[in-house]
Enzyme design. Structure first.
Site, mmCIF file in Angstrom:
data_model
loop_
_atom_site.group_PDB
_atom_site.id
_atom_site.type_symbol
_atom_site.label_atom_id
_atom_site.label_comp_id
_atom_site.label_asym_id
_atom_site.label_seq_id
_atom_site.Cartn_x
_atom_site.Cartn_y
_atom_site.Cartn_z
ATOM 1 N N LYS A 13 40.268 41.549 42.354
ATOM 2 C CA LYS A 13 41.645 41.085 42.140
ATOM 3 C C LYS A 13 42.596 42.248 41.918
ATOM 4 C CE LYS A 13 40.643 38.577 38.500
ATOM 5 N NZ LYS A 13 39.174 38.719 38.356
ATOM 6 N N ARG A 88 43.160 31.518 33.486
ATOM 7 C CA ARG A 88 41.702 31.568 33.483
ATOM 8 C C ARG A 88 41.085 30.286 32.966
ATOM 9 N NH1 ARG A 88 40.982 37.426 33.377
ATOM 10 N NH2 ARG A 88 38.811 38.023 33.288
ATOM 11 N N ARG A 127 31.816 50.500 38.553
ATOM 12 C CA ARG A 127 33.277 50.598 38.445
ATOM 13 C C ARG A 127 33.672 51.618 37.380
ATOM 14 N NH1 ARG A 127 36.738 45.164 37.740
ATOM 15 N NH2 ARG A 127 35.725 44.914 35.712
ATOM 16 N N ARG A 162 34.673 50.921 31.456
ATOM 17 C CA ARG A 162 35.256 50.020 30.469
ATOM 18 C C ARG A 162 34.195 49.543 29.498
ATOM 19 N NH1 ARG A 162 38.454 45.537 33.749
ATOM 20 N NH2 ARG A 162 37.275 44.235 32.316
ATOM 21 N N ARG A 173 30.607 37.273 31.018
ATOM 22 C CA ARG A 173 31.872 37.060 31.734
ATOM 23 C C ARG A 173 31.662 36.180 32.960
ATOM 24 N NH1 ARG A 173 33.032 43.083 32.225
ATOM 25 N NH2 ARG A 173 34.735 42.608 33.648
#
Ligand code: ADP
Ligand code: ZN
Length: 216
Positions: A13, A88, A127, A162, A173
């Site tokens: 996203k 969400r 990531r 992160r 998640r």
């Protein structure tokens, strides 16, 4: 252009949003970025949100809706926006509907980026994110590495993993996504707003081309 990007964590996203913005000026509103900014700055909202984020759970709807009501009323959002990571939950989607009615804004569309879970896990674990709260650029050590290892191409900030991009939190998640966010696909389908795209098309620019095609 008033767009919502929908998709599991790691679906791309944020990356698609940043690419779209190069051609369509709009406010990029990422609730994750805003929340991380608040955590870094130690605000009241940041203090309240941190524990949910660290566990990979959702920050309570009312906190998110209050935050977004303020953000969407700001001047830049009136010319167009890309919402990344919001709504969400169905409650958030309903709240957003009310906020947009009050602002006299009609959604252009909701783009749902579909990526299978196995790919997602691999993507998130490789990531890296720019640690500069004002930048938060996204890289991937396997698919989209920075020019210099560990350094942000854009601002020179240090790239970090992160806190919530670890195996266990990602599993949470993904479960939260399935349970609370995936029902939004149906919600927006029923409103005739939904465009589905396959997010596995290799490079993010391939996905971006499809989004542009859909939006005309
Ligand atoms: P990702 O899409 O990779 O999961 P985000 O940056 O969008 O990452 O969000 C990181 C975390 O911030 C989420 O796991 C959640 O705890 C919190 N968060 C972000 N947006 C929302 C939202 N709309 N509602 C509730 N919590 C949110
Ligand atoms: Zn940076």
């Amino acid at each position: 252009m008033y767009l919502i990007l929908l998709g599991a964590p790691g679906a791309g996203k944020g990356t698609v949003a940043k690419m779209l913005l190069k051609e369509h000026p709009a406010a990029h509103i990422s609730t994750g970025d805003i929340l991380r900014g608040n955590v870094a700055a130690g605000t009241e909202l940041g203090l309240q949100a941190k524990k949910f984020m660290d566990e990979g759970g959702l920050v309570p709807d009312q906190l998110i809706l209050d935050m977004m009501k303020g953000r969407l009323a700001e001047g830049d959002a009136q010319q167009g926006f890309i919402l990344d990571g919001f709504p969400r939950t169905i409650t958030q989607a309903e709240g957003l509907g009310k906020i947009l009615d009050e602002l006299n804004i009609t959604l252009t569309g909701v783009v749902s980026i579909d990526v299978p879970e196995q790919i997602i896990l691999d993507r998130i674990l490789s990531r890296r994110t720019c640690s500069n709260p004002k930048c938060q650029a996204i890289y991937n050590v396997k698919f989209m590495p920075p020019k210099v290892e560990g350094v942000c191409d854009k601002c020179g900030g240090a790239l970090i993993q992160r806190a919530d991009d670890n195996h266990e939190t990602v599993r949470n998640r993904l479960a939260v996504y399935k349970e609370q966010t995936a029902p939004l696909i149906r919600f927006y389908e029923e409103q005739g707003k939904l465009f589905k795209i396959d997010g596995t098309g290799g490079t993010p620019s391939g996905v971006y081309a499809k989004v542009r095609e859909l939006l005309g």
